[in-house]
Design an enzyme around this catalytic site. Structure first.
Site, PDB file in Angstrom:
ATOM      1  N   THR A  92       0.698  -1.237   0.045  1.00  0.00           N
ATOM      2  CA  THR A  92      -0.043   0.006  -0.045  1.00  0.00           C
ATOM      3  C   THR A  92       0.927   1.408   0.082  1.00  0.00           C
ATOM      4  OG1 THR A  92      -1.770  -1.107   1.200  1.00  0.00           O
ATOM      5  CG2 THR A  92      -1.874   1.341   1.303  1.00  0.00           C
ATOM      6  N   ASN A 171      -5.182  -9.335  -8.636  1.00  0.00           N
ATOM      7  CA  ASN A 171      -5.220 -10.167  -7.136  1.00  0.00           C
ATOM      8  C   ASN A 171      -6.784 -10.910  -6.941  1.00  0.00           C
ATOM      9  OD1 ASN A 171      -5.957  -7.146  -7.051  1.00  0.00           O
ATOM     10  ND2 ASN A 171      -6.716  -7.749  -5.227  1.00  0.00           N
ATOM     11  N   SER A 219       5.337  -6.512  -2.015  1.00  0.00           N
ATOM     12  CA  SER A 219       5.148  -6.509  -0.662  1.00  0.00           C
ATOM     13  C   SER A 219       5.599  -7.737   0.042  1.00  0.00           C
ATOM     14  CB  SER A 219       3.620  -6.313  -0.373  1.00  0.00           C
ATOM     15  OG  SER A 219       3.399  -6.404   0.964  1.00  0.00           O
ATOM     16  N   GLY A 220       6.471  -7.818   1.171  1.00  0.00           N
ATOM     17  CA  GLY A 220       7.097  -9.035   1.657  1.00  0.00           C
ATOM     18  C   GLY A 220       6.237 -10.484   1.956  1.00  0.00           C
ATOM     19  N   HIS A 221       4.841  -9.894   2.518  1.00  0.00           N
ATOM     20  CA  HIS A 221       3.947 -10.915   3.157  1.00  0.00           C
ATOM     21  C   HIS A 221       3.054 -11.721   1.880  1.00  0.00           C
ATOM     22  CE1 HIS A 221      -0.064  -9.091   2.934  1.00  0.00           C
ATOM     23  NE2 HIS A 221       0.442  -8.279   2.671  1.00  0.00           N
ATOM     24  N   CYS A 344     -12.547  -6.967   1.457  1.00  0.00           N
ATOM     25  CA  CYS A 344     -13.440  -6.029   1.885  1.00  0.00           C
ATOM     26  C   CYS A 344     -14.627  -6.684   1.461  1.00  0.00           C
ATOM     27  CB  CYS A 344     -12.954  -4.847   1.202  1.00  0.00           C
ATOM     28  SG  CYS A 344     -11.251  -4.784   0.843  1.00  0.00           S
TER      29      CYS A 344
HETATM   30  C1  LIG Z   1      -2.457  -6.019  -6.106  1.00  0.00           C
HETATM   31  C2  LIG Z   1      -1.960  -5.590  -4.752  1.00  0.00           C
HETATM   32  N1  LIG Z   1      -1.598  -4.342  -4.481  1.00  0.00           N
HETATM   33  C3  LIG Z   1      -1.345  -3.977  -3.275  1.00  0.00           C
HETATM   34  C4  LIG Z   1      -1.705  -4.633  -2.168  1.00  0.00           C
HETATM   35  C5  LIG Z   1      -1.510  -4.230  -0.784  1.00  0.00           C
HETATM   36  O1  LIG Z   1      -0.238  -4.738  -0.091  1.00  0.00           O
HETATM   37  P1  LIG Z   1       0.027  -4.540   1.349  1.00  0.00           P
HETATM   38  O2  LIG Z   1      -0.973  -5.555   1.932  1.00  0.00           O
HETATM   39  O3  LIG Z   1       1.207  -5.013   1.699  1.00  0.00           O
HETATM   40  O4  LIG Z   1      -0.361  -3.149   1.682  1.00  0.00           O
HETATM   41  C6  LIG Z   1      -2.392  -5.922  -2.258  1.00  0.00           C
HETATM   42  C7  LIG Z   1      -2.561  -6.609  -1.177  1.00  0.00           C
HETATM   43  O5  LIG Z   1      -3.552  -7.425  -1.166  1.00  0.00           O
HETATM   44  C8  LIG Z   1      -2.378  -6.350  -3.637  1.00  0.00           C
HETATM   45  O6  LIG Z   1      -2.902  -7.758  -3.749  1.00  0.00           O
END
Ligand SMILES: Cc1ncc(COP(=O)(O)O)c(C=O)c1O
Length: 401
Positions: A92, A171, A219-221, A344
């Site tokens: 994010t 996603n 993003s690491g996770h 969400c």
């Molecule tokens: C395509 C995409 N962008 C951004 C994010 C946001 O990442 P973070 O959870 O590390 O803030 C996500 C998380 O689900 C994602 O799938």
């Protein structure tokens, strides 16, 4: 009498899991467990080598060296230079920063930005804020498979377009975009190109030069690293305009004491995932086994591109369910963790905006299921879920009608 204030001093503890059956985790696009290698690499930076990387005594120098080594590792995984990698608090922040860094540039006078209608909210929401400030945002529509056509970008681009932001892989449905062609089309009008590679990193090979992008978020996770840490690639010679100002860390780009254990975990996990990329065929085979099994259910449809999709992501809609909430709850009762594709929309029972943008009816867009695999899943787990789903779906349909 207990003092309610004392209760807040209790650290969080895990609830007892005895009542739950063995769990099958199929929501790796939401988050992944930290790998052994990443955890092992992180641990010394919590207690043994806990120094502030800005300090000039040995603790600080060790922490600083860990940051530099992690930066080099992330850079080599992405085909970038170390000086082009900036650590953040996650996807994010990387997305927000990428956008902000372009909008804040004094040399870019235009106020037109192009993105797609199926971006993550980490891109769409900051752009909506910019629209309130007078920026003009064009949302490119995807086709039925979630693809963004280069021709659509060519029609939408203008001399005053300053930024184009399009994700590498979606996603919700896993569709992979033709980023090199989209980036070329953006550069023809001198717009900066940002790619959200949060779902793709660790699952698809990424080379920032081959992609031709200016900014890239990870993003690491999402790839077995820790939560709350990410990175932004920003093409040199231009450093991104800061979003967070303060102590001037990250070469002035991102102030705040660095999350050293997190950064070490992210870099280790990414390197591990990238080293495993030659074995992606095994993950793809599991995904295809899942898709084949689920599509045998009457009224089940695959969403997203059947070919150009993330190796671990299978996504579907089902007729006659009203909402995927019941299905996800029933799966959970049987020990299977899955989602509709967006945390969400499950909570609020809303239809998936991504699926609606792809042309699905609101009714079907409410009934989506995303099963996302990682290298930890097994063929046995897939078989179990494939055997379970027809029964659960038939049962839910029978109760509705
Ligand atoms: C395509 C995409 N962008 C951004 C994010 C946001 O990442 P973070 O959870 O590390 O803030 C996500 C998380 O689900 C994602 O799938």
């Amino acid at each position: 009498m207990t003092n309610p204030a004392n209760q807040s001093l209790q650290p969080p503890t895990l609830p007892s899991r005895q009542a739950l059956p063995r769990r099958i985790y199929l929501d790796n696009a939401a988050t992944t467990p930290v790998s052994e290698a990443a955890l092992t690499a992180m641990l010394p930076y919590f207690q043994e080598s806990f120094g502030n990387p800005s300090a000039i005594y040995s603790y600080g120098l060790e922490a600083n060296q860990a940051l530099s080594a992690s930066r080099r590792l992330v850079a080599s995984c992405l085909g970038a230079m170390s000086s082009e990698i900036f650590f953040t608090s996650g996807g994010t922040e990387s997305d927000n920063w990428a956008i902000h860094s372009v909008v804040g540039r004094s040399d870019l006078k235009g106020r037109h930005i192009i993105t797609s209608a199926i971006e993550h909210n980490a891109v769409l929401k900051p752009l909506a804020k910019l629209a309130e400030r007078g920026f003009e945002i064009t949302l490119l529509p995807p086709d039925r498979a979630g693809r963004i056509a280069v021709a659509a970008l060519e029609r939408a681009r203008r001399p005053d377009t300053i930024l184009v932001s399009i994700m590498l892989a979606n996603n919700v449905v896993g569709t992979v975009q033709d980023i090199p062609a989209l980036a070329r089309a953006a550069h023809e009008v001198n717009a900066v190109f940002h790619v959200d590679a949060v779902q793709a990193a660790g699952y698809l090979p990424i080379d920032v030069r081959a992609l031709g992008v200016d900014l890239l978020s990870i993003s690491g996770h999402k790839f077995h690293g820790p939560k709350g840490v990410g990175a932004l690639y920003a093409r040199i010679p231009r450093l991104p305009e800061p979003l967070l100002n303060g102590g001037g860390q990250e070469r002035g780009g991102r102030s705040g004491t660095e999350n050293v254990p997190g950064v070490v975990g992210l870099a280790t996990a990414l390197a591990e995932a990238v080293a495993g990329l030659p074995k992606t065929a095994a993950l793809t085979a599991l995904r295809d086994q899942l898709i084949e099994g689920v599509l045998r259910i009457p009224g089940a449809f695959l969403t997203g591109d059947p070919v150009n999709r993330l190796p671990g992501l299978a996504s579907f809609v089902f007729t006659g369910l009203k909402s995927s909430v019941h299905l996800i709850n029933r799966l959970n009762e049987r020990g299977v963790c899955a989602s509709s594709g967006s945390a969400c929309s499950v909570a609020s029972q809303e239809a998936s905006q991504v699926l609606m943008a792809m042309g699905f009816s609101e009714e079907l867009a409410r009934c989506s299921l995303r099963l996302s695999l990682s290298r930890r899943n097994t063929a046995e787990e897939v078989e179990t879920v494939v055997a379970l789903l027809p029964e659960l779906i038939a049962d839910i349909r029978a109760k509705i009608h």
